[in-house]
Design a protein around this motif. Structure first.
Motif, PDB file in Angstrom:
ATOM      1  N   LEU A   1      37.558  37.718  39.952  1.00  0.00           N
ATOM      2  CA  LEU A   1      37.899  38.273  38.649  1.00  0.00           C
ATOM      3  C   LEU A   1      38.928  37.395  37.957  1.00  0.00           C
ATOM      4  N   VAL A   2      38.997  37.541  36.657  1.00  0.00           N
ATOM      5  CA  VAL A   2      39.928  36.773  35.854  1.00  0.00           C
ATOM      6  C   VAL A   2      41.353  37.066  36.333  1.00  0.00           C
ATOM      7  N   PRO A   3      42.124  36.013  36.615  1.00  0.00           N
ATOM      8  CA  PRO A   3      43.517  36.243  37.013  1.00  0.00           C
ATOM      9  C   PRO A   3      44.309  36.844  35.850  1.00  0.00           C
ATOM     10  N   THR A   4      45.027  37.906  36.137  1.00  0.00           N
ATOM     11  CA  THR A   4      45.854  38.561  35.120  1.00  0.00           C
ATOM     12  C   THR A   4      47.159  38.975  35.788  1.00  0.00           C
ATOM     13  N   ALA A   5      47.960  39.670  35.052  1.00  0.00           N
ATOM     14  CA  ALA A   5      49.179  40.217  35.645  1.00  0.00           C
ATOM     15  C   ALA A   5      48.783  41.119  36.809  1.00  0.00           C
ATOM     16  N   ASP A   6      49.644  41.239  37.788  1.00  0.00           N
ATOM     17  CA  ASP A   6      49.330  41.946  39.034  1.00  0.00           C
ATOM     18  C   ASP A   6      48.661  43.299  38.834  1.00  0.00           C
ATOM     19  N   GLY A   7      49.237  44.157  38.049  1.00  0.00           N
ATOM     20  CA  GLY A   7      48.689  45.493  37.865  1.00  0.00           C
ATOM     21  C   GLY A   7      47.366  45.511  37.138  1.00  0.00           C
ATOM     22  N   GLN A   8      47.160  44.580  36.224  1.00  0.00           N
ATOM     23  CA  GLN A   8      45.916  44.536  35.459  1.00  0.00           C
ATOM     24  C   GLN A   8      44.740  44.132  36.328  1.00  0.00           C
ATOM     25  N   LYS A   9      44.919  43.151  37.201  1.00  0.00           N
ATOM     26  CA  LYS A   9      43.824  42.726  38.074  1.00  0.00           C
ATOM     27  C   LYS A   9      43.482  43.833  39.060  1.00  0.00           C
ATOM     28  N   ALA A  10      44.475  44.480  39.618  1.00  0.00           N
ATOM     29  CA  ALA A  10      44.232  45.583  40.551  1.00  0.00           C
ATOM     30  C   ALA A  10      43.474  46.713  39.863  1.00  0.00           C
ATOM     31  N   ALA A  11      43.806  46.999  38.620  1.00  0.00           N
ATOM     32  CA  ALA A  11      43.110  48.048  37.869  1.00  0.00           C
ATOM     33  C   ALA A  11      41.661  47.646  37.616  1.00  0.00           C
ATOM     34  N   ALA A  12      41.415  46.370  37.308  1.00  0.00           N
ATOM     35  CA  ALA A  12      40.049  45.888  37.076  1.00  0.00           C
ATOM     36  C   ALA A  12      39.226  45.988  38.351  1.00  0.00           C
ATOM     37  N   VAL A  13      39.818  45.630  39.476  1.00  0.00           N
ATOM     38  CA  VAL A  13      39.126  45.713  40.767  1.00  0.00           C
ATOM     39  C   VAL A  13      38.750  47.162  41.065  1.00  0.00           C
ATOM     40  N   GLU A  14      39.663  48.081  40.875  1.00  0.00           N
ATOM     41  CA  GLU A  14      39.381  49.494  41.148  1.00  0.00           C
ATOM     42  C   GLU A  14      38.322  50.043  40.195  1.00  0.00           C
ATOM     43  N   ALA A  15      38.315  49.586  38.953  1.00  0.00           N
ATOM     44  CA  ALA A  15      37.298  50.030  37.998  1.00  0.00           C
ATOM     45  C   ALA A  15      35.917  49.557  38.437  1.00  0.00           C
TER      46      ALA A  15
END
Length: 117
Positions: free
Chosen positions: A22-36
């Motif tokens: 996934l696109v690297p983003t700020a820590d919380g944003q990438k984790a949220a994308a993964v969970e979605a």
């Protein structure tokens, strides 16, 4: 289940494995994308005929050569996998991933398994 029976009473299943980065983003944003991604794909079980099993794993190793997410799914036939690929619910998720993923790898194969006792 409408699986193909083989000579020895074994059954064939089509397995579909997909891995994404996934696109690297700020820590919380990438984790949220993964969970979605995880929750959307897991919601397909029971919604698509011929989809027998689906699970989504999230990498915890953090090594630089690992993918972020893996999808493992099983289908009763190649036709069921094709129907899944073109199903509106799957296409919606695929379209949502267009701006989130930077790499995608896929393997589809047939596996023969012994029936449960």
């Amino acid at each position: 289940m409408d699986q193909v029976a083989t000579q020895k009473g074994q059954r064939e299943r089509v397995k579909h494995v997909v891995m994404w980065n996934l696109v690297p983003t700020a820590d919380g944003q990438k984790a949220a994308a993964v969970e979605a991604v995880k929750s959307r794909f897991e919601a397909l079980l029971g919604a698509i005929p011929g989809l027998l099993h689906i699970e989504v794993g999230v990498d915890f190793s953090g090594v630089d050569y690992a993918c972020d997410v893996v999808l493992y799914s099983e289908f009763e036939s190649a036709e069921a996998l094709e129907a899944y690929a073109n199903h509106p619910a799957h296409l919606k998720i695929r379209d949502e991933l267009q701006g989130v993923r930077i790499a995608r790898y896929q393997v589809d194969y047939v596996s023969t398994e012994d029936p449960p006792p």
